[in-house]
Motif scaffolding. Structure first.
Motif, PDB file in Angstrom:
ATOM      1  N   ILE A   1      10.384   5.655 -11.544  1.00 29.58           N
ATOM      2  CA  ILE A   1      10.352   4.629 -10.759  1.00 29.58           C
ATOM      3  C   ILE A   1      11.485   4.774  -9.522  1.00 29.58           C
ATOM      4  O   ILE A   1      11.226   4.507  -8.440  1.00 29.58           O
ATOM      5  CB  ILE A   1      10.586   3.282 -11.358  1.00 29.58           C
ATOM      6  N   LYS A   2      12.562   5.552 -10.020  1.00 30.86           N
ATOM      7  CA  LYS A   2      13.541   5.723  -8.842  1.00 30.86           C
ATOM      8  C   LYS A   2      12.825   6.559  -7.935  1.00 30.86           C
ATOM      9  O   LYS A   2      13.192   6.453  -6.608  1.00 30.86           O
ATOM     10  CB  LYS A   2      14.666   6.672  -9.539  1.00 30.86           C
ATOM     11  N   ALA A   3      12.211   7.702  -8.240  1.00 32.76           N
ATOM     12  CA  ALA A   3      11.539   8.625  -7.305  1.00 32.76           C
ATOM     13  C   ALA A   3      10.315   7.872  -6.496  1.00 32.76           C
ATOM     14  O   ALA A   3      10.134   8.161  -5.244  1.00 32.76           O
ATOM     15  CB  ALA A   3      10.774   9.743  -8.255  1.00 32.76           C
ATOM     16  N   ILE A   4       9.655   7.115  -7.201  1.00 36.00           N
ATOM     17  CA  ILE A   4       8.707   6.453  -6.303  1.00 36.00           C
ATOM     18  C   ILE A   4       9.480   5.227  -5.559  1.00 36.00           C
ATOM     19  O   ILE A   4       8.971   5.378  -4.131  1.00 36.00           O
ATOM     20  CB  ILE A   4       8.003   5.520  -7.381  1.00 36.00           C
ATOM     21  N   GLY A   5      10.241   4.790  -5.652  1.00 43.48           N
ATOM     22  CA  GLY A   5      11.099   3.867  -4.848  1.00 43.48           C
ATOM     23  C   GLY A   5      11.738   4.700  -3.508  1.00 43.48           C
ATOM     24  O   GLY A   5      11.612   4.287  -2.515  1.00 43.48           O
ATOM     25  N   MET A   6      12.072   5.828  -3.976  1.00 45.48           N
ATOM     26  CA  MET A   6      12.716   6.909  -2.925  1.00 45.48           C
ATOM     27  C   MET A   6      11.853   7.286  -1.963  1.00 45.48           C
ATOM     28  O   MET A   6      11.757   7.110  -0.517  1.00 45.48           O
ATOM     29  CB  MET A   6      13.505   8.105  -3.676  1.00 45.48           C
ATOM     30  N   LYS A   7      10.502   7.596  -2.480  1.00 44.07           N
ATOM     31  CA  LYS A   7       9.536   8.054  -1.496  1.00 44.07           C
ATOM     32  C   LYS A   7       9.121   7.049  -0.491  1.00 44.07           C
ATOM     33  O   LYS A   7       8.705   7.137   0.597  1.00 44.07           O
ATOM     34  CB  LYS A   7       8.526   8.792  -2.325  1.00 44.07           C
ATOM     35  N   ALA A   8       8.721   5.698  -1.315  1.00 45.39           N
ATOM     36  CA  ALA A   8       8.403   4.496  -0.637  1.00 45.39           C
ATOM     37  C   ALA A   8       9.250   4.212   0.558  1.00 45.39           C
ATOM     38  O   ALA A   8       8.916   3.906   1.723  1.00 45.39           O
ATOM     39  CB  ALA A   8       7.976   3.358  -1.571  1.00 45.39           C
TER      40      ALA A   8
ATOM     41  N   GLU B   1       0.726  -1.128   0.093  1.00 46.67           N
ATOM     42  CA  GLU B   1      -0.229   0.036   0.061  1.00 46.67           C
ATOM     43  C   GLU B   1       0.731   1.240   0.171  1.00 46.67           C
ATOM     44  O   GLU B   1       0.376   2.262  -0.681  1.00 46.67           O
ATOM     45  CB  GLU B   1      -0.754   0.006   1.158  1.00 46.67           C
ATOM     46  N   VAL B   2       1.928   1.210   0.608  1.00 41.31           N
ATOM     47  CA  VAL B   2       2.580   2.513   0.674  1.00 41.31           C
ATOM     48  C   VAL B   2       3.295   2.625  -0.666  1.00 41.31           C
ATOM     49  O   VAL B   2       3.410   3.887  -1.171  1.00 41.31           O
ATOM     50  CB  VAL B   2       3.944   2.056   1.767  1.00 41.31           C
ATOM     51  N   ILE B   3       4.011   1.720  -1.367  1.00 41.54           N
ATOM     52  CA  ILE B   3       4.295   1.670  -2.595  1.00 41.54           C
ATOM     53  C   ILE B   3       2.966   2.224  -3.699  1.00 41.54           C
ATOM     54  O   ILE B   3       3.444   3.239  -4.402  1.00 41.54           O
ATOM     55  CB  ILE B   3       4.837   0.306  -3.289  1.00 41.54           C
TER      56      ILE B   3
ATOM     57  N   VAL C   1       0.177  -3.617  -6.738  1.00 38.45           N
ATOM     58  CA  VAL C   1       1.679  -3.791  -6.328  1.00 38.45           C
ATOM     59  C   VAL C   1       1.564  -5.042  -5.477  1.00 38.45           C
ATOM     60  O   VAL C   1       0.666  -5.454  -4.743  1.00 38.45           O
ATOM     61  CB  VAL C   1       2.071  -2.915  -5.310  1.00 38.45           C
ATOM     62  N   ARG C   2       2.457  -6.047  -5.807  1.00 40.64           N
ATOM     63  CA  ARG C   2       2.581  -7.356  -5.261  1.00 40.64           C
ATOM     64  C   ARG C   2       3.986  -7.175  -4.455  1.00 40.64           C
ATOM     65  O   ARG C   2       5.022  -6.786  -5.231  1.00 40.64           O
ATOM     66  CB  ARG C   2       2.566  -8.223  -6.325  1.00 40.64           C
TER      67      ARG C   2
END
Ligand code: GTP
Ligand code: MG
Length: 290
Positions: free
Chosen positions: A246-253, A189-191, A209-210
């Motif tokens: 996707i990098k930005a998404i990963g960083m925020k998550a 859910e966070v992702i 998201v899995r």
């Protein structure tokens, strides 16, 4: 001890998840400015030693266009069965319309009902009175509560009005429990929240998201997760130019997850195309929409 269950339902984007988070004083349920953020029923456990109240956050009730949407609506209505009270959250800045009538038609009239007029921070006083009068007409027996969940206004009042309905009962969950969901649900859910926030238009609604693996070690946690999209073109959008998005998404998550786990997070994200997964029963089940 007194204990019981309370379902929080309403149209998409009304503020249900914001309210459950405020009631629990913790961030349990993801919140975004986009409609249809919540997809599953999520139990949030309030426990003050005298009362254990299990609040159920639910997906917004809407006109469904695919199997996932039908599952979401079904989750919302199923959550209202066998509860001590129903909290119907409405966005006070919107007029009562056919979509609100659908809820009125289906809602169980025997269960005590609270109608929360949320987002009153956006309204002038006469507008508040007008919408309250409308809901009083539609639900004459309901208790109507004014609220601005983002300003934490009306939250205590709701809680205090619910308490008298809660009867003697067991402590269903451990005192410190926050939810019935497992950590992988929370991680996914966070992702998904970051995807919803960083992507535009229809893309966020068509992805899932899995979480493939969580290795929770002493000093760090290693998470592998796959973002499922339903079109090849969406895959490119999620990844972005040179993988920037996707990098930005990963960083925020990762920021949120580091706070949650209290340790360093190594997050690996993959993107996979599964055409029309929103209508595929097997995939829906695999993704936790069952
Ligand atoms: N102005 C204002 N905005 C609010 C208030 N409560 C929630 N919001 C905003 O409304 C949007 C939707 O909030 P959510 O809590 O995700 O709504 P929801 O009902 O859970 O939505 P779904 O999960 O999509 O059904 C977010 O941008 C919130 O910040 C409020 O009291 N006032
Ligand atoms: Mg929600």
């Amino acid at each position: 001890m007194k204990s019981g269950f309370v379902a929080i339902i309403g149209r998409p984007n009304a503020g249900k998840s914001t309210i459950i988070n405020a009631l629990l004083e913790r961030k349990l349920s993801i919140v975004t400015e986009k409609a249809q953020t919540t997809r599953n029923s999520i139990k949030g456990i309030y426990d003050d030693d005298e009362y254990q109240i299990i609040f159920i956050d639910t997906p917004g009730i809407h006109l469904a266009h695919h199997s996932l949407g039908r599952y979401m609506n079904q989750q919302a209505f199923a959550s209202t069965k066998d509860v001590d009270a129903i909290v119907l959250v409405v966005d006070g800045s919107r007029k009562f319309d056919a979509g609100d009538q659908v809820i009125e038609d289906k809602i169980d009239k025997k269960t005590p009902l609270f109608v929360v007029i949320n987002k009153i921070d956006l309204l002038r006083l006469p507008e508040v009175e007008e919408i309250k009068a409308k809901y009083h007409e539609v639900y004459p027996k309901a208790v109507i509560i004014e609220m601005s969940a983002i300003e934490n206004f009306g939250i205590d009042s709701l809680l205090e009005k619910i308490k008298p309905l809660i009867k003697e009962g067991p402590r269903y969950f451990e005192k410190d429990a926050l939810t019935d969901k497992d950590p992988s649900f929370f991680v996914s859910e966070v992702i998904r929240e970051k995807l919803l926030k960083l992507l535009k238009d229809e893309v966020p609604h068509n992805l899932a998201v899995r979480v493939d693996d969580i290795k929770n070690q002493k000093d760090k946690c290693i998470i592998r997760s796959t973002i499922i999209v339903d079109k090849e073109s969406h895959k490119g959008i999620v990844i972005g130019k040179n993988g920037k998005r996707i990098k930005a998404i990963g960083m925020k998550a990762r920021e949120d997850l580091e706070e949650y786990y209290g340790k360093r997070i190594f997050l690996e994200l993959f993107v996979s195309v599964k055409e029309d997964w929103l209508n595929n029963q097997r995939l829906l089940k695999e993704l936790g929409y069952k």
